[in-house]
Design a protein around this motif. Structure first.
Motif, PDB file in Angstrom:
ATOM      1  N   ASP A  49      15.203  -7.843  -6.597  1.00 20.07           N
ATOM      2  CA  ASP A  49      14.052  -7.255  -5.918  1.00 20.07           C
ATOM      3  C   ASP A  49      13.013  -6.936  -6.981  1.00 20.07           C
ATOM      4  N   ILE A  50      11.795  -7.425  -6.802  1.00 15.74           N
ATOM      5  CA  ILE A  50      10.702  -7.183  -7.743  1.00 15.74           C
ATOM      6  C   ILE A  50       9.843  -6.038  -7.193  1.00 15.74           C
ATOM      7  N   VAL A  51       9.627  -4.998  -8.031  1.00 19.34           N
ATOM      8  CA  VAL A  51       8.882  -3.813  -7.599  1.00 19.34           C
ATOM      9  C   VAL A  51       7.787  -3.515  -8.615  1.00 19.34           C
ATOM     10  N   SER A  52       6.572  -3.246  -8.123  1.00 11.64           N
ATOM     11  CA  SER A  52       5.465  -2.847  -8.999  1.00 11.64           C
ATOM     12  C   SER A  52       5.594  -1.360  -9.318  1.00 11.64           C
ATOM     13  N   VAL A  53       5.678  -1.038 -10.625  1.00  8.28           N
ATOM     14  CA  VAL A  53       5.855   0.359 -11.029  1.00  8.28           C
ATOM     15  C   VAL A  53       4.601   0.948 -11.677  1.00  8.28           C
ATOM     16  N   GLU A  54       3.573   0.148 -11.868  1.00  6.31           N
ATOM     17  CA  GLU A  54       2.340   0.660 -12.476  1.00  6.31           C
ATOM     18  C   GLU A  54       1.206   0.814 -11.470  1.00  6.31           C
ATOM     19  N   ARG A  55       1.266   0.095 -10.376  1.00  5.20           N
ATOM     20  CA  ARG A  55       0.197   0.183  -9.370  1.00  5.20           C
ATOM     21  C   ARG A  55       0.204   1.565  -8.722  1.00  5.20           C
ATOM     22  N   VAL A  56      -0.966   2.159  -8.605  1.00  2.07           N
ATOM     23  CA  VAL A  56      -1.100   3.443  -7.916  1.00  2.07           C
ATOM     24  C   VAL A  56      -1.463   3.159  -6.460  1.00  2.07           C
ATOM     25  N   ASN A  57      -0.604   3.629  -5.575  1.00  7.18           N
ATOM     26  CA  ASN A  57      -0.802   3.451  -4.135  1.00  7.18           C
ATOM     27  C   ASN A  57      -1.369   4.741  -3.549  1.00  7.18           C
ATOM     28  N   SER A  58      -1.928   4.654  -2.363  1.00  7.22           N
ATOM     29  CA  SER A  58      -2.400   5.874  -1.704  1.00  7.22           C
ATOM     30  C   SER A  58      -1.998   5.858  -0.240  1.00  7.22           C
ATOM     31  N   ILE A  59      -1.849   7.069   0.292  1.00  3.94           N
ATOM     32  CA  ILE A  59      -1.498   7.236   1.696  1.00  3.94           C
ATOM     33  C   ILE A  59      -2.393   8.321   2.283  1.00  3.94           C
ATOM     34  N   GLU A  60      -2.882   8.092   3.478  1.00  2.00           N
ATOM     35  CA  GLU A  60      -3.786   9.021   4.150  1.00  2.00           C
ATOM     36  C   GLU A  60      -3.032   9.763   5.247  1.00  2.00           C
ATOM     37  N   VAL A  61      -3.245  11.057   5.314  1.00  2.00           N
ATOM     38  CA  VAL A  61      -2.625  11.875   6.354  1.00  2.00           C
ATOM     39  C   VAL A  61      -3.735  12.622   7.084  1.00  2.00           C
ATOM     40  N   GLY A  62      -3.752  12.493   8.396  1.00  2.00           N
ATOM     41  CA  GLY A  62      -4.774  13.136   9.221  1.00  2.00           C
ATOM     42  C   GLY A  62      -5.900  12.212   9.612  1.00  2.00           C
ATOM     43  N   LYS A 110      16.929   5.931   3.397  1.00  2.00           N
ATOM     44  CA  LYS A 110      16.850   5.048   4.562  1.00  2.00           C
ATOM     45  C   LYS A 110      15.678   5.515   5.419  1.00  2.00           C
ATOM     46  N   ASP A 111      14.634   4.730   5.425  1.00  2.00           N
ATOM     47  CA  ASP A 111      13.410   5.100   6.128  1.00  2.00           C
ATOM     48  C   ASP A 111      13.257   4.232   7.376  1.00  2.00           C
ATOM     49  N   PRO A 112      12.772   4.805   8.485  1.00  2.00           N
ATOM     50  CA  PRO A 112      12.582   3.996   9.696  1.00  2.00           C
ATOM     51  C   PRO A 112      11.654   2.801   9.486  1.00  2.00           C
ATOM     52  N   LEU A 113      10.724   2.905   8.528  1.00  2.00           N
ATOM     53  CA  LEU A 113       9.794   1.803   8.284  1.00  2.00           C
ATOM     54  C   LEU A 113      10.216   0.942   7.104  1.00  2.00           C
ATOM     55  N   GLY A 114      11.423   1.154   6.582  1.00  2.00           N
ATOM     56  CA  GLY A 114      11.943   0.271   5.546  1.00  2.00           C
ATOM     57  C   GLY A 114      12.017   0.889   4.169  1.00  2.00           C
ATOM     58  N   LEU A 115      10.910   1.387   3.629  1.00  2.00           N
ATOM     59  CA  LEU A 115      10.883   1.966   2.300  1.00  2.00           C
ATOM     60  C   LEU A 115      10.387   3.410   2.386  1.00  2.00           C
ATOM     61  N   PRO A 116      10.726   4.252   1.383  1.00  2.00           N
ATOM     62  CA  PRO A 116      10.390   5.676   1.475  1.00  2.00           C
ATOM     63  C   PRO A 116       8.913   5.981   1.607  1.00  2.00           C
ATOM     64  N   ASP A 117       8.029   5.049   1.228  1.00  2.00           N
ATOM     65  CA  ASP A 117       6.610   5.347   1.377  1.00  2.00           C
ATOM     66  C   ASP A 117       6.112   4.992   2.777  1.00  2.00           C
ATOM     67  N   GLY A 118       7.035   4.789   3.683  1.00  2.00           N
ATOM     68  CA  GLY A 118       6.687   4.642   5.094  1.00  2.00           C
ATOM     69  C   GLY A 118       6.663   6.009   5.747  1.00  2.00           C
ATOM     70  N   ARG A 119       7.602   6.274   6.609  1.00  2.00           N
ATOM     71  CA  ARG A 119       7.643   7.530   7.350  1.00  2.00           C
ATOM     72  C   ARG A 119       8.077   8.719   6.483  1.00  2.00           C
ATOM     73  N   THR A 120       9.021   8.494   5.566  1.00  2.00           N
ATOM     74  CA  THR A 120       9.548   9.604   4.765  1.00  2.00           C
ATOM     75  C   THR A 120       8.459  10.272   3.936  1.00  2.00           C
ATOM     76  N   LEU A 121       7.640   9.492   3.244  1.00  2.00           N
ATOM     77  CA  LEU A 121       6.577  10.058   2.421  1.00  2.00           C
ATOM     78  C   LEU A 121       5.551  10.783   3.280  1.00  2.00           C
TER      79      LEU A 121
END
Length: 198
Positions: A49-62, A110-121
């Motif tokens: 599994d290849i994962v990007s560890v330097e890219r900064v992601n963002s998530i919006e709430v509200g 184990k996140d309902p959307l697959g990865l922790p930055d889905g619903r869990t985050l």
């Protein structure tokens, strides 16, 4: 020729800013691959599994935005919170994060959307922000303590994500908009009070 072709399917590339997490029969091997050309035992023995560890992601709430940072949708269920003095307030927040532990990110939660930055985050952000906002009066949330709310939310969120073992590092927490969830003249009066205090 068939054997050579089969062995060649084990060649893979890890780009700069990425790590490769190798699994052997589903068990994560202890070392993650750094950038470059690598070989693994072909499937079904090993997978990568290849994962990007330097890219900064963002998530919006509200709220949600489209490309070009144009506001496209408010999400009242996420934004509406109760303050310490039992008033309602709508809080919109953006959290920037990156993946600090690729194996933990892929396999610990184990996140309902697959990865922790889905619903869990998203749930962890809401929970942390609600706790911080719930300890303050509405006037403080609307005016003087926005920066302190950001700092406390980031610390609380990081502790929560670490306790879950998500492999996510919070880089920045930024309040976008904080306002009372009222319409018309009442909202205008709130804005006038906020402007006077600021």
């Amino acid at each position: 020729i068939a054997i050579i072709g089969y062995l060649a399917t084990g060649i893979y590339t890890v780009n700069p800013g990425e790590v490769g997490v190798v699994r052997q029969f589903g068990q994560v091997l202890p070392t993650a691959n750094e950038p470059g050309l690598h070989w693994r035992i072909p499937a079904p023995v090993q997978r990568v599994d290849i994962v990007s560890v330097e890219r900064v992601n963002s998530i919006e709430v509200g709220f949600r935005t489209a490309e070009g940072n144009q506001l496209i949708q408010l999400v009242p269920d996420e934004a509406r919170m109760i303050t310490g003095d039992e008033n309602l307030v709508d809080v919109q927040i953006v959290v920037q994060y990156r993946i600090s532990d690729a194996a933990a990110y892929l396999f610990n939660v184990k996140d309902p959307l697959g990865l922790p930055d889905g619903r869990t985050l998203r749930d962890a952000i809401e929970s942390s922000l609600r706790q911080v906002v719930g300890q303050r009066a509405i006037d403080d949330v609307l005016t003087t303590e926005k920066e302190q709310i950001q700092v406390e939310t980031q610390v609380l969120l990081q502790n929560l994500l670490d306790s879950y073992g998500t492999g996510i590092q919070v880089v920045n927490v930024q309040l976008q908009d904080v306002q009372p969830p009222t319409e018309g003249q009442v909202q205008d009066a709130f804005k006038d009070v906020i402007s006077a205090r600021e």
